[in-house]
Design an enzyme around this catalytic site. Structure first.
Site, PDB file in Angstrom:
ATOM      1  N   SER A  23      10.751 -30.600 -35.074  1.00  0.00           N
ATOM      2  CA  SER A  23      11.558 -31.778 -35.376  1.00  0.00           C
ATOM      3  C   SER A  23      11.960 -31.814 -36.843  1.00  0.00           C
ATOM      4  CB  SER A  23      10.798 -33.059 -35.014  1.00  0.00           C
ATOM      5  OG  SER A  23       9.757 -33.279 -35.934  1.00  0.00           O
ATOM      6  N   CYS A  24      13.004 -32.597 -37.130  1.00  0.00           N
ATOM      7  CA  CYS A  24      13.481 -32.805 -38.506  1.00  0.00           C
ATOM      8  C   CYS A  24      12.619 -33.841 -39.197  1.00  0.00           C
ATOM      9  CB  CYS A  24      14.918 -33.317 -38.473  1.00  0.00           C
ATOM     10  SG  CYS A  24      16.136 -32.098 -38.052  1.00  0.00           S
ATOM     11  N   ASP A  25      11.328 -33.753 -39.039  1.00  0.00           N
ATOM     12  CA  ASP A  25      10.425 -34.749 -39.614  1.00  0.00           C
ATOM     13  C   ASP A  25       9.439 -34.003 -40.487  1.00  0.00           C
ATOM     14  OD1 ASP A  25       8.180 -36.604 -39.939  1.00  0.00           O
ATOM     15  OD2 ASP A  25       9.236 -37.804 -38.441  1.00  0.00           O
ATOM     16  N   ASN A  54      13.798 -36.816 -31.785  1.00  0.00           N
ATOM     17  CA  ASN A  54      14.747 -35.787 -32.217  1.00  0.00           C
ATOM     18  C   ASN A  54      15.538 -35.209 -31.052  1.00  0.00           C
ATOM     19  OD1 ASN A  54      14.291 -34.031 -35.253  1.00  0.00           O
ATOM     20  ND2 ASN A  54      13.380 -36.004 -34.837  1.00  0.00           N
ATOM     21  N   ASN A  56      19.385 -29.505 -38.068  1.00  0.00           N
ATOM     22  CA  ASN A  56      18.008 -29.020 -38.046  1.00  0.00           C
ATOM     23  C   ASN A  56      17.993 -27.565 -38.507  1.00  0.00           C
ATOM     24  OD1 ASN A  56      15.321 -28.417 -37.464  1.00  0.00           O
ATOM     25  ND2 ASN A  56      15.319 -29.580 -35.546  1.00  0.00           N
TER      26      ASN A  56
END
Lengths: 390, 390
Positions: free
Chosen positions: A337-339, A380, B105
Site C-alpha cells: 500500500s501507499c502507506d 488502497n 504507487n
C-alpha cells in the site's frame, strides 16, 4: 515428499502437512491467499483436547472465523467463545449448540446481549458494574463470570489492562451480580498471548488462586474457571507440543484450584495458526540509495491486508521462497500500500535470498490465526485477504 | 443553528457544516457510521484549487474511496491519484478521464500496470530499476516520474523511508527510463502527512530544487513536478485555511522551480477529512480498580473498525458528547473488540464528562479521511464502518 513443521524437534508427534503443501504447490493464486487445512485444525483440536482432559475447549472464533473452520470444530464437539453478535450468529448458523457458546467479550452492546439471550446463550463475561447491569436487564438470570486482570504475565505479548478488574472489584462484582439476580459462577483471566511454555502459567495461576479462594471464603460458590487463551503457535521460537503443553497447564490448575466443577479453555491462535499458510508474491526489490546496506522487499500483502500482527514487529513470521538456500542478505520488508506505516520488518531486517525478485512466490508459514480476520475491507483498493479451506 | 468548525479562527472563511450536523442529529444509527457531506468536499476542492492555481489536483483516492466522493470530484474536474488497479477501475467507472489518472504507487503488480496501460493511463510513478522495467514491459513508452526521498520533514508525521530514492539513484533512474524507452518527465515527493503550516514546506522544497536543477543540468528536460500530499486537516492544533495554505505552498514552489510546465498536487486527508463525522456510541464505562485515577471508556468503534490512525496515539480526534459542558475527567479510550491492542488513547488520556455512560452518542469530528478505508472486513464479527454520504 513429506514436509514437517520446522518445530518438529519441539513436538512429541511431528505434524505432517503434506496435503497443505501439495495443494499450494499445485495451484496458481492471482492475489494473496490464506490456505487453511481443516485436517490440521482437527488434528490440533484433538491434540489440545487430549491434554486439556475434562476442560471444555471454547474456540476463540475471532482468531479465524472461516466457516469451514467453525464447521470442522462443531463436528468435533468444540464449544465456542464469541466476541460479538456476529460471531454468535456464525456459530449458530453452523450448528453449534447455544449452550456451548459463551459470550466472552466484556464489552457488549445491550441489544446484542438481548439477542444472545433470546438465542439461548446462557454464559456471559463481565468486568464492570455497568456491564452486569446490561446483562441483568437483557439476559435476566444469566450465568456470568468475572474477568480478572493479571499483571504477572510471562507471555511473549503480555496484554494491556484493557480487560479485567482487580481482586477487590471482582469480589464486589460477584456480590453485585447476585443483587441483580444474575448467577455469578466464576472467574476468567488471560495469561497473555503466545505463552510459549506451560511453566510460564505458574505465577499467573498462583495470583488467580488466591483470589479464587478468597471469593469462596467470602461465601461465593464458584463452579467455573475459564483459563482463557495463550496457547502458542510456532513463529520461530521453540514451543511445547500441544498435548504435553495442555496437560502441564491442567496439572498446574488442578494443583491450585482442586476439583473445579467446570473448566473452560479458549485457544484461538493455538488452534488454527499452524493450519494455515499465506501464498504471497514479491512485488518489487529495490535499494533507496547506493549506500544502503539492505534491500527493500515489497510483498503483495502488508499490515492492512492480513499481516496486522507485524505491528511493532511483534511476530516474526517464517518466510519460504523458491530461492531458499542461495546466498542471502538483510531485507526491510513492506506491504504494497501507499502507506508509510505499511512496513513489516525494519528494525530487525529479515534474511532473504539475494536473487529474490518481483514475481517470486513467497509462503508465509503458520498464518492461520489473526490474519484474514484483521484484513481491511479494501485499503488502497486492494481486496481483503482471500481464504481457501481444504 | 449554524455550527462552525472549532478551527474557525484559523480560517479566512469559517466553514459552515449545518447540513451535516442537521442530518446526523435527525437520524438513528444502529452501528458506527461515517457521514460525509459531499458539499463540504466540493467546497474544500474549490478552496484548494483557488490556492493551487494552475496546479492539477490529483485527489488521493485511498483517503476515502466512497463512490459519491469520487463522483463529486469528477464533476468538479478533479484529477486522481490511484494506488492500485482497484482504484483505477473505481475512478474510470465513475467517469474520470484516464488521462487525468496517475498510477502513483511505486509498487505495482505487473499485470496491474498492463491493465492501466490498456485502459489509457499514461503516467506512472517509480523509484527503482525493477519498477521501471515492469513499466517498460507492460506500458511501453509511458510517462514516468521518479519519487524522491525527503528526510528534512517538519510534518506532524514524517514518513518512513518506504517510498522514494536518493539523488544519485534518481538521476540514474532518469537515464535508465530513457534507455528502456520510457518518457521520464519529472519528480515527485511527499512532504509528510499533516504538514500544518505552509512555511514547513520550505526545507523540503529547497532540497528538492537542488536535485531538480541537477537533473536539468544533466540534460533531462523535466516538465512535471508532483508535490504530493501533506495538506492538513483540523485535529485540534491550528492549521491554515486551505486557499491561503495552498497559495503559500505554490508561491514557494514557483520561487524555487520557476515556470514548470505541469504541477500536480495530491491532497487526500486535506480534501475530505473535515467533510466527515463518525457517529459512535459508548458501550461501557468502567474502572479496573478502586485505586484507578481514570475511567475506561469503550466505544463501539476502535482501531480495527475505522480508527486505525490512533495507532501510537498519532491523531487526537475531537469527540463530542451530549454531556459536554458537565464536569469532566480523564479517560482511557478503547474499541469494542476482544483485542488488547484495540486501545485508542492511554498514554495521554482524554477528558470526557464524568456522567458519560453506555448508550450515549459520541461524534468523532473530521474523520472523513483514512477511517472507513482502513476498516477491517469483520474483525471480532463486527461489520466494517458504515458510510453514508449526503
Amino acid at each position: 515428499m513429506t514436509v514437517q513443521f520446522s518445530d518438529a524437534q519441539a513436538s512429541a508427534q511431528p505434524v505432517v502437512r503434506n496435503r497443505l503443501d501439495a495443494f499450494v504447490a499445485s495451484r496458481e493464486f492471482d492475489r494473496p491467499t490464506l490456505v487453511v487445512d481443516t485436517a490440521l485444525v482437527a488434528r490440533q483440536y484433538r491434540a489440545l483436547k487430549a491434554g486439556l482432559g475434562r476442560a471444555d475447549i471454547h474456540y476463540a472464533v475471532k482468531a479465524n472465523p472461516e466457516r469451514k473452520v467453525i464447521e470442522t470444530l462443531v463436528n468435533l464437539g468444540s464449544h465456542f467463545d464469541a466476541a460479538s453478535r456476529g460471531e454468535v450468529e456464525l456459530c449458530l448458523s453452523l450448528g453449534a449448540d447455544p449452550a456451548d457458546i459463551s459470550f466472552g467479550n466484556t464489552v457488549k452492546r445491550a441489544s446484542d446481549i438481548a439477542f444472545a439471550h433470546a438465542a439461548g446463550i446462557t454464559l456471559f463475561a463481565a468486568d464492570a458494574e455497568e456491564e452486569l447491569e446490561k446483562i441483568a436487564e437483557h439476559a435476566p438470570g444469566a450465568q456470568v463470570y468475572i474477568r480478572l486482570i493479571v499483571e504477572v504475565s510471562q507471555a511473549d505479548w503480555p496484554l494491556s489492562r484493557k480487560f479485567g478488574c482487580d481482586r477487590d472489584t471482582a469480589l464486589r462484582l460477584l456480590d453485585y451480580a447476585k443483587e441483580l439476580g444474575l448467577n455469578p459462577v466464576g472467574f476468567s483471566f488471560h495469561v497473555g498471548s503466545q505463552t510459549r511454555k506451560a511453566e510460564m502459567w505458574g505465577p499467573t495461576l498462583d495470583a488467580l488462586a488466591l483470589i479464587w479462594h478468597d471469593a469462596r471464603d467470602a461465601g461465593h460458590d464458584l463452579s467455573l474457571l475459564n483459563i482463557g487463551g495463550g496457547f502458542p503457535a510456532f513463529y520461530g521460537e521453540a514451543i511445547e507440543a500441544p498435548t504435553a503443553y495442555a496437560a502441564a497447564v491442567m496439572a498446574q490448575v488442578t494443583a491450585r484450584f482442586g476439583n473445579v466443577a467446570r473448566i473452560m479453555a479458549e485457544p484461538g491462535r493455538g488452534m488454527v495458526a499452524e493450519a494455515g499458510v499465506i501464498v504471497a508474491e514479491v512485488m518489487l526489490v529495490s535499494r533507496k540509495s547506493d549506500r544502503d546496506m539492505h534491500r527493500w522487499v515489497y510483498l503483495d500483502i502488508g499490515r492492512f491486508s492480513g499481516l496486522a500482527e507485524t505491528e511493532g514487529e511483534a511476530i516474526r513470521y517464517q518466510f519460504e521462497t523458491p530461492r531458499d538456500g542461495e546466498e542471502s542478505g538483510p531485507c526491510v520488508m513492506a506491504g504494497p500500500s501507499c502507506d508509510s506505516a505499511d512496513v513489516l520488518y525494519e528494525k530487525r531486517p529479515m534474511q532473504l535470498p539475494l536473487t529474490l525478485k518481483a514475481g517470486d512466490r513467497v509462503l508465509i508459514r503458520n498464518t492461520g490465526a489473526y490474519t484474514s480476520a484483521y484484513s481491511s475491507i479494501g485499503f488502497n483498493g486492494f481486496p481483503p485477504l482471500a481464504v481457501v479451506t481444504i
